[in-house]
Structure formats: structure tokens, C-alpha cells
Design a protein around this motif. Structure first.
Motif, PDB file in Angstrom:
ATOM      1  N   THR A  12       0.826  -1.198   0.000  1.00  0.00           N
ATOM      2  CA  THR A  12       0.000   0.000   0.000  1.00  0.00           C
ATOM      3  C   THR A  12       0.865   1.255   0.000  1.00  0.00           C
ATOM      4  N   ALA A  13       0.621   2.135  -0.961  1.00  0.00           N
ATOM      5  CA  ALA A  13       1.246   3.455  -0.963  1.00  0.00           C
ATOM      6  C   ALA A  13       0.268   4.418  -0.307  1.00  0.00           C
ATOM      7  N   SER A  14       0.751   5.209   0.629  1.00  0.00           N
ATOM      8  CA  SER A  14      -0.144   6.048   1.409  1.00  0.00           C
ATOM      9  C   SER A  14       0.485   7.401   1.680  1.00  0.00           C
ATOM     10  N   ALA A  15      -0.333   8.448   1.609  1.00  0.00           N
ATOM     11  CA  ALA A  15       0.098   9.805   1.939  1.00  0.00           C
ATOM     12  C   ALA A  15      -0.945  10.419   2.855  1.00  0.00           C
ATOM     13  N   ALA A  16      -0.481  11.230   3.799  1.00  0.00           N
ATOM     14  CA  ALA A  16      -1.406  11.851   4.745  1.00  0.00           C
ATOM     15  C   ALA A  16      -0.883  13.213   5.169  1.00  0.00           C
ATOM     16  N   ILE A  17      -1.804  14.028   5.638  1.00  0.00           N
ATOM     17  CA  ILE A  17      -1.466  15.302   6.280  1.00  0.00           C
ATOM     18  C   ILE A  17      -2.105  15.258   7.662  1.00  0.00           C
ATOM     19  N   VAL A  18      -1.283  15.383   8.702  1.00  0.00           N
ATOM     20  CA  VAL A  18      -1.793  15.274  10.064  1.00  0.00           C
ATOM     21  C   VAL A  18      -1.352  16.482  10.880  1.00  0.00           C
ATOM     22  N   THR A  19      -2.118  16.762  11.901  1.00  0.00           N
ATOM     23  CA  THR A  19      -1.762  17.739  12.908  1.00  0.00           C
ATOM     24  C   THR A  19      -2.214  17.178  14.239  1.00  0.00           C
ATOM     25  N   GLU A  20      -1.948  17.868  15.331  1.00  0.00           N
ATOM     26  CA  GLU A  20      -2.244  17.317  16.655  1.00  0.00           C
ATOM     27  C   GLU A  20      -3.706  16.870  16.758  1.00  0.00           C
ATOM     28  N   GLY A  21      -3.890  15.539  16.916  1.00  0.00           N
ATOM     29  CA  GLY A  21      -5.221  14.992  17.134  1.00  0.00           C
ATOM     30  C   GLY A  21      -6.099  14.921  15.908  1.00  0.00           C
ATOM     31  N   LYS A  22      -5.574  15.260  14.727  1.00  0.00           N
ATOM     32  CA  LYS A  22      -6.411  15.275  13.527  1.00  0.00           C
ATOM     33  C   LYS A  22      -5.670  14.707  12.322  1.00  0.00           C
ATOM     34  N   VAL A  23      -6.419  13.996  11.496  1.00  0.00           N
ATOM     35  CA  VAL A  23      -5.946  13.602  10.176  1.00  0.00           C
ATOM     36  C   VAL A  23      -6.648  14.527   9.186  1.00  0.00           C
ATOM     37  N   LEU A  24      -5.918  15.472   8.634  1.00  0.00           N
ATOM     38  CA  LEU A  24      -6.520  16.450   7.728  1.00  0.00           C
ATOM     39  C   LEU A  24      -6.837  15.844   6.375  1.00  0.00           C
ATOM     40  N   GLY A  25      -6.047  14.842   5.982  1.00  0.00           N
ATOM     41  CA  GLY A  25      -6.288  14.174   4.712  1.00  0.00           C
ATOM     42  C   GLY A  25      -5.500  12.889   4.625  1.00  0.00           C
ATOM     43  N   LEU A  26      -6.063  11.912   3.919  1.00  0.00           N
ATOM     44  CA  LEU A  26      -5.412  10.604   3.800  1.00  0.00           C
ATOM     45  C   LEU A  26      -5.780   9.987   2.472  1.00  0.00           C
ATOM     46  N   ALA A 190      -0.214   6.068   6.177  1.00  0.00           N
ATOM     47  CA  ALA A 190       0.558   7.281   6.439  1.00  0.00           C
ATOM     48  C   ALA A 190      -0.035   8.082   7.589  1.00  0.00           C
ATOM     49  N   ALA A 191      -1.344   7.946   7.821  1.00  0.00           N
ATOM     50  CA  ALA A 191      -1.951   8.642   8.956  1.00  0.00           C
ATOM     51  C   ALA A 191      -1.377   8.127  10.270  1.00  0.00           C
ATOM     52  N   SER A 192      -1.172   6.813  10.376  1.00  0.00           N
ATOM     53  CA  SER A 192      -0.592   6.240  11.589  1.00  0.00           C
ATOM     54  C   SER A 192       0.882   6.601  11.714  1.00  0.00           C
ATOM     55  N   VAL A 193       1.584   6.691  10.573  1.00  0.00           N
ATOM     56  CA  VAL A 193       2.960   7.197  10.587  1.00  0.00           C
ATOM     57  C   VAL A 193       2.975   8.596  11.196  1.00  0.00           C
ATOM     58  N   GLY A 194       2.013   9.416  10.790  1.00  0.00           N
ATOM     59  CA  GLY A 194       1.945  10.778  11.308  1.00  0.00           C
ATOM     60  C   GLY A 194       1.641  10.829  12.791  1.00  0.00           C
ATOM     61  N   MET A 195       0.695  10.007  13.248  1.00  0.00           N
ATOM     62  CA  MET A 195       0.344  10.024  14.666  1.00  0.00           C
ATOM     63  C   MET A 195       1.496   9.519  15.537  1.00  0.00           C
ATOM     64  N   ALA A 196       2.198   8.498  15.071  1.00  0.00           N
ATOM     65  CA  ALA A 196       3.371   8.024  15.803  1.00  0.00           C
ATOM     66  C   ALA A 196       4.448   9.108  15.840  1.00  0.00           C
ATOM     67  N   SER A 197       4.618   9.804  14.722  1.00  0.00           N
ATOM     68  CA  SER A 197       5.622  10.868  14.658  1.00  0.00           C
ATOM     69  C   SER A 197       5.283  12.010  15.606  1.00  0.00           C
ATOM     70  N   LEU A 198       4.024  12.418  15.647  1.00  0.00           N
ATOM     71  CA  LEU A 198       3.619  13.500  16.549  1.00  0.00           C
ATOM     72  C   LEU A 198       3.861  13.116  18.006  1.00  0.00           C
TER      73      LEU A 198
END
Length: 240
Positions: A12-26, A190-198
């Protein structure tokens, strides 16, 4: 903190935009195409849908492995390029840890499993109790039988997640209580990548892109084959 995130470690190729507590796009694509064909066009479409540009990000996040050698290089190279081009910094997180974040906020013992081929799996173990998953095991590449032995001392149900979850469920379900994640939560995101990163960025800082390196856990197949051939030549020389 607004992060652009990529995940290219498996099918799976995945891209996401995340901020604190939110997935803005996936966006996630499992269409059998190479990640070099899909992930950047998917990101471009995602940025357009979120009315953002690369320059609007505070930083970049990517899964660094384990996983497909080619896939990891594609994702890491893309993030390095965006970070260097925009003058921003980035962070890399374990693919297995990011998989555990598919269940962040729930209460499970989580065992991420990826098919490493050659009778092995990439795996680890995490515990989530209504919050961020806590690591119990380091990432490792082991035979499925070794995973069975290691899980024998773990109490209660174990949630299997990752592209190797079905393989592990078939091998383990007769011996112990294991659950398999539903398809919507099973695969790399990628959303989970973002949440782990935050979560990491609560105590760490973003790094220069030059420091971003893949964590393969084992040698590439070409190197393993070369070592095997060298061992055979040495063994033949000793036998003479």
C-alpha cells in the motif's frame, strides 16, 4: 505542528497530512502499481484537496522500515527531497510502530507482523490502553515459529496487524488466542505514521533530512546471496 507523511514500506502506498489529534487528509492506494508511480501523484492530489502546498508543512514524516527495500527507498527519498527543497526537517518512525498506531486509543496487545519472505516475519509487540501504544519488544526479523514461542508467554488476546497478519493468524490461531485486525485497520497507513511521529515529537525534535536512513533489519537479498555463495566457495576450498 502540521506534517506531510508518506508510507511506502509494503504493497500500500499512502500519503497523509496530520496535525495534533487530527488527520486532515489521507489517501491509500493498493493497485499493484509501483510506489514511484503512485505516491507522489497521490500526495499532489491530497495537497490540492486540502488547499495546501509543500511549503505549508512544518515538517515531514515517513516510515523507515522494516519493509520492502525498494519501497522504503522511494518513500525516504521523496521525503528527503521535499525537506531539502523546502528547507524543512523530518522524522522517521518504525513501520511496525506505525502499524500499532492503527489501534491507538483502544485497549489491545498489538502484534504487528509483516511478511519478510524466506519463512520469516518482521514483528514487534505493543500495548495500548486507551492511549498511545507502548513498545514491549524491539523490532526483529524472526521465523514464524520463533514468534509462536515468544507469544506463548503473552497473556490474553493478541491483535495481529500488518500485511503478514493473515499468515500469522493461520500459523498461530490453533495454539493461542489471537485476533486479526479488520481490513480497514490492518494495513500500513501514512496517517498512523503521522500520529506516531507526533507522539515522538512531544519529546524529540525534527531532524535534518541527511540523517534519515532506512532500518531494513536484515541484509538485502543480493547481499545475502553473495554471502551464501562466498560461504559455499570457502566450504569447497576447505574440503579439498
Amino acid at each position: 505542528m502540521k506534517l506531510i507523511c508518506l508510507e511506502t514500506s509494503a504493497k500500500t502506498a499512502s500519503a497523509a497530512i496530520v496535525t495534533e489529534g487530527k488527520v486532515l487528509g489521507l489517501t491509500q492506494i493498493t493497485a499493484g502499481l509501483t510506489h514511484s508511480q503512485t505516491v507522489l501523484p497521490a500526495l499532489s492530489s491530497l495537497l490540492s484537496g486540502c488547499s495546501m502546498s509543500i511549503a505549508d508543512a512544518d515538517g515531514f514524516a515517513v516510515s523507515i522500515g522494516p519493509g520492502s527495500f525498494t519501497g522504503l527507498r522511494i518513500g525516504i527519498s521523496a521525503v528527503k527531497g521535499m525537506a531539502q527543497g523546502s528547507g524543512k526537517k523530518c522524522i522517521g518512525v518504525s513501520t511496525l510502530e506505525a502499524l500499532a498506531y492503527n489501534f491507538a486509543g483502544l485497549s489491545y496487545t498489538i502484534c504487528p507482523v509483516m511478511d519478510a519472505r524466506c519463512g520469516q516475519v518482521y514483528t514487534s509487540l505493543f500495548w495500548a490502553n486507551g492511549g498511545a501504544p507502548k513498545r514491549l519488544w524491539e523490532d526483529m526479523a524472526i521465523p514464524i515459529e520463533t514468534l509462536r514461542e515468544k507469544l506463548s508467554s503473552v497473556e490474553g488476546d493478541v491483535m495481529l496487524v500488518g500485511d503478514g497478519a493473515e499468515l500469522a493468524f493461520a500459523a498461530l490461531s490453533a495454539d493461542r488466542s489471537v485476533l486479526i485486525a479488520p481490513p480497514a485497520l490492518r494495513f500500513q497507513s501514512a496517517a498512523s505514521v503521522g500520529m506516531a511521529s507526533l507522539h515522538h515529537l512531544e519529546t524529540e525534535e525534527l531532524s535534518d533530512p541527511g540523517s534519515l536512513m532506512p532500518a531494513y533489519l536484515r541484509l538485502p537479498q543480493a547481499e545475502r546471496e553473495l554471502l551464501a555463495r562466498e560461504a559455499m566457495v570457502k566450504a569447497a576450498a576447505k574440503a579439498k
